[in-house]
Design a protein around this motif. Structure first.
Motif, PDB file in Angstrom:
ATOM      1  N   GLU A 236       0.841  -1.200   0.000  1.00 12.35           N
ATOM      2  CA  GLU A 236       0.000   0.000   0.000  1.00 12.35           C
ATOM      3  C   GLU A 236       0.876   1.249   0.000  1.00 12.35           C
ATOM      4  O   GLU A 236       0.620   2.218  -0.737  1.00 12.35           O
ATOM      5  N   ALA A 237       1.908   1.248   0.821  1.00 11.26           N
ATOM      6  CA  ALA A 237       2.823   2.395   0.875  1.00 11.26           C
ATOM      7  C   ALA A 237       3.537   2.580  -0.456  1.00 11.26           C
ATOM      8  O   ALA A 237       3.696   3.706  -0.947  1.00 11.26           O
ATOM      9  N   SER A 238       3.940   1.451  -1.064  1.00 17.99           N
ATOM     10  CA  SER A 238       4.614   1.529  -2.359  1.00 17.99           C
ATOM     11  C   SER A 238       3.684   2.097  -3.420  1.00 17.99           C
ATOM     12  O   SER A 238       4.082   2.931  -4.241  1.00 17.99           O
ATOM     13  N   PHE A 239       2.423   1.657  -3.403  1.00 23.78           N
ATOM     14  CA  PHE A 239       1.450   2.149  -4.379  1.00 23.78           C
ATOM     15  C   PHE A 239       1.289   3.664  -4.269  1.00 23.78           C
ATOM     16  O   PHE A 239       1.372   4.394  -5.262  1.00 23.78           O
ATOM     17  N   LYS A 240       1.073   4.147  -3.059  1.00 23.65           N
ATOM     18  CA  LYS A 240       0.849   5.580  -2.856  1.00 23.65           C
ATOM     19  C   LYS A 240       2.078   6.409  -3.238  1.00 23.65           C
ATOM     20  O   LYS A 240       1.969   7.527  -3.741  1.00 23.65           O
TER      21      LYS A 240
ATOM     22  N   LEU B 134       4.963  -8.071  -5.174  1.00 27.25           N
ATOM     23  CA  LEU B 134       4.378  -6.973  -4.425  1.00 27.25           C
ATOM     24  C   LEU B 134       5.423  -6.091  -3.756  1.00 27.25           C
ATOM     25  O   LEU B 134       5.094  -5.292  -2.879  1.00 27.25           O
ATOM     26  N   THR B 135       6.667  -6.229  -4.194  1.00 21.54           N
ATOM     27  CA  THR B 135       7.690  -5.304  -3.725  1.00 21.54           C
ATOM     28  C   THR B 135       7.524  -3.974  -4.454  1.00 21.54           C
ATOM     29  O   THR B 135       6.760  -3.856  -5.420  1.00 21.54           O
TER      30      THR B 135
ATOM     31  N   ILE C 196       5.660  -3.427  -8.161  1.00 25.56           N
ATOM     32  CA  ILE C 196       4.506  -2.543  -8.361  1.00 25.56           C
ATOM     33  C   ILE C 196       4.866  -1.424  -9.344  1.00 25.56           C
ATOM     34  O   ILE C 196       4.057  -1.060 -10.209  1.00 25.56           O
ATOM     35  N   LYS C 197       6.086  -0.916  -9.256  1.00 26.69           N
ATOM     36  CA  LYS C 197       6.516   0.139 -10.178  1.00 26.69           C
ATOM     37  C   LYS C 197       6.512  -0.376 -11.618  1.00 26.69           C
ATOM     38  O   LYS C 197       6.066   0.331 -12.541  1.00 26.69           O
ATOM     39  N   GLU C 198       6.980  -1.587 -11.826  1.00 25.69           N
ATOM     40  CA  GLU C 198       7.024  -2.152 -13.173  1.00 25.69           C
ATOM     41  C   GLU C 198       5.617  -2.352 -13.723  1.00 25.69           C
ATOM     42  O   GLU C 198       5.336  -2.023 -14.887  1.00 25.69           O
ATOM     43  N   ALA C 199       4.688  -2.888 -12.888  1.00 24.22           N
ATOM     44  CA  ALA C 199       3.302  -3.086 -13.329  1.00 24.22           C
ATOM     45  C   ALA C 199       2.625  -1.750 -13.610  1.00 24.22           C
ATOM     46  O   ALA C 199       1.853  -1.611 -14.571  1.00 24.22           O
ATOM     47  N   MET C 200       2.917  -0.762 -12.783  1.00 25.36           N
ATOM     48  CA  MET C 200       2.318   0.557 -12.976  1.00 25.36           C
ATOM     49  C   MET C 200       2.780   1.169 -14.301  1.00 25.36           C
ATOM     50  O   MET C 200       1.996   1.796 -15.024  1.00 25.36           O
ATOM     51  N   GLY C 201       4.027   0.946 -14.643  1.00 25.59           N
ATOM     52  CA  GLY C 201       4.543   1.448 -15.912  1.00 25.59           C
ATOM     53  C   GLY C 201       3.863   0.781 -17.097  1.00 25.59           C
ATOM     54  O   GLY C 201       3.538   1.449 -18.097  1.00 25.59           O
ATOM     55  N   ARG C 202       3.662  -0.529 -17.015  1.00 29.40           N
ATOM     56  CA  ARG C 202       2.970  -1.239 -18.100  1.00 29.40           C
ATOM     57  C   ARG C 202       1.536  -0.752 -18.242  1.00 29.40           C
ATOM     58  O   ARG C 202       1.047  -0.542 -19.357  1.00 29.40           O
TER      59      ARG C 202
END
Length: 486
Positions: free
Chosen positions: A6-10, A67-68, A72-78
């Motif tokens: 959650e913290a990584s997402f935000k 979920l590291t 999450i950064k890689e999925a968000m970029g895609r």
């Protein structure tokens, strides 16, 4: 549930119109016995997250089991790249789709469990199955018998960049029992709740008591033996009473799938067909007799597909889909509603973290009427009562169908008569529901469902609930096992 992602997402949310993360973790356990021998236990854990991004009319999603922060950064970029690529090329203008706005966390949804499955050890659960299964084998004509328990604990979290946080926790239990008998070149199988595990519900061990699992081994075997000596169901036009474990399939195939809005819009044409329903029918079309009242009801706590929010964050509430026979609204989530410019329901659902939500029926129920089962039987001069689906066929537009049941009983001069095997009936969805002539009261209602509703490309197999009373239909085309006309 870990909070690190959650913290990584935000921290990583890009400057876009909308961004959400849907986390799903499922823990499953499958136990079974066959012919009084325990089968290998199956256990599994599956977890991951789906990122959804809408920006400037584009829409993109990407899933990850990592979920590291880097995952999450890689999925968000895609997801952001897919949103950019789809801008101006999609079937819908996503800039007109307004996601649900939830500015703060909401209270978690949690299945109501009065007797947790975890109070029993694995050995105790297997012993429970062995005891019930063993009751099935009391006659040499019984050649196969089995029982199983399939439990799933699902934990979901849906969070958005604007502060929404929706936690939902589900406990599912699927009991099953089946008995096969053979004699004189005939083989008959009778199952508990149907071969699609119809007594699946949310909750714990109380589901076994609620569904009548205890004692079902002997009763199911007795009915399998009855079918061996039963005559074939007669053929002809007659009245039919469908019990709840067949009503489940009837609702599912000839109301549920035809009313899924993405199917009406053509999304399923390539894979599973379209629908005879068109957008101009809503608010005008007489789908069934005035006795037909169908609801999308996500609020019945014990039912298999109850939830507080769908997988796009829309709050779920009970809605009439068909009222007094009149077609009122489709089964379509926020995206399909925006495309069709019509009100739907909160049924945007995904089977797992690695699938995007699409329009899926959830709990689709027929509301109880005021007829007792005895009164419905008494009002039939010649007909058949049918229980438990065993086979089904329906055309690509979900209109012309042919369904078969495991168990039938003759109705003659207002009384139940001899057992009938291979009872089948056929009809057309567009007219079948108008033949509904009596709807059972609350005493005949059973809460059922299926874990195996398939749809979509890539395919998604999802949980669906159907609660219904016994229902009477007039002047139905019935045929037996020896009638092969199609």
């Amino acid at each position: 549930m870990t909070m690190s992602f959650e913290a990584s997402f935000k921290k990583l949310v890009p400057a876009v119109d909308f961004c959400a993360l849907r986390f799903v973790e499922e823990t499953t356990e499958q136990l079974g016995v066959r012919q009084n021998v325990a089968e290998p236990m199956q256990k599994g854990v599956d977890r991951g997250a789906m990122i959804t991004i809408m920006h400037q009319g584009g829409y993109g999603y990407a899933a990850t089991s990592d979920l590291t922060e880097s995952g999450i950064k890689e999925a968000m970029g895609r997801a952001q790249n897919f949103a950019k690529l789809s801008r101006g090329r999609a079937v819908a203008d996503y800039s007109k789709i307004v996601p649900p706005k939830l500015s703060q966390p909401v209270n978690p949804y949690t299945s109501v469990v009065s007797k947790a499955l975890s109070t029993l050890t694995i050995a105790e659960k297997i012993e429970l199955l062995l005891e019930e299964s063993a009751k099935s084998k009391f006659d040499d004509r019984i050649i196969d018998w089995s029982a199983s328990l399939w439990s799933t604990q699902t934990r979901q979290l849906y969070i958005t960049a604007d502060g929404a946080s929706i936690a939902q926790n589900f406990d599912f239990l699927v009991p099953a029992l089946s008995v096969t008998a053979h004699d004189n070149s005939d083989t008959q199988t009778r199952s508990f709740g149907g071969r699609y595990n119809g007594f699946c519900q949310q909750g714990g061990l109380e589901i076994l008591e609620r569904s009548g699992f205890f004692g079902a081994g002997r009763a199911t075997a007795e009915e399998a033996l009855q079918l061996l000596t039963a005559p074939n169901c007669p053929s002809g036009k007659m009245d039919v009473i469908l019990m709840p474990d067949q009503m489940m399939l009837q609702i599912h195939e000839s109301i549920g799938h035809p009313l899924e809005l993405d199917r009406i819009l053509g999304d399923e044409r390539n894979f599973a067909g379209t629908s005879f329903v068109t957008l101009d029918m809503f608010g005008k079309y007489q789908y069934g007799s005035p006795l037909l009242n169908v609801t999308f009801d996500p609020n019945r706590t014990e039912q298999f597909a109850s939830y507080a929010f769908d997988d796009d964050g829309a709050p779920a509430e009970k809605q009439f889909i068909i009222e007094a026979g009149l077609l009122k609204r489709p089964l379509g989530g926020a995206i399909s509603q925006a495309r069709a410019q019509i009100d739907g329901v909160a049924n945007s659902r995904a089977c797992s973290w690695n699938r995007p939500p699409i329009d899926r029926m959830a709990n689709l129920n027929i509301e109880a009427g005021n007829a007792s089962l005895d009164d419905m039987i008494a009002g039939i001069d010649a007909g058949v009562m049918m229980k438990t689906n065993v086979s089904w066929s329906i055309d690509d537009s979900r209109n012309k169908f042919q369904f078969g049941c495991e168990y039938g009983q003759e109705i003659k001069h207002g009384k139940l008569g001899k057992v009938l095997k291979n009872p089948n009936y056929r009809g057309i969805s567009a007219t079948f529901w108008r033949s509904l002539s009596a709807v059972g009261n609350d005493n005949s209602v059973e809460v059922m469902g299926t874990p195996f509703c398939g749809k979509g490309e890539p395919n998604q197999v999802i949980r669906v609930g159907h609660a219904a009373p016994a229902c009477k239909f007039s002047d139905i085309d019935v045929f037996g096992g020896e009638d092969t006309e199609s």
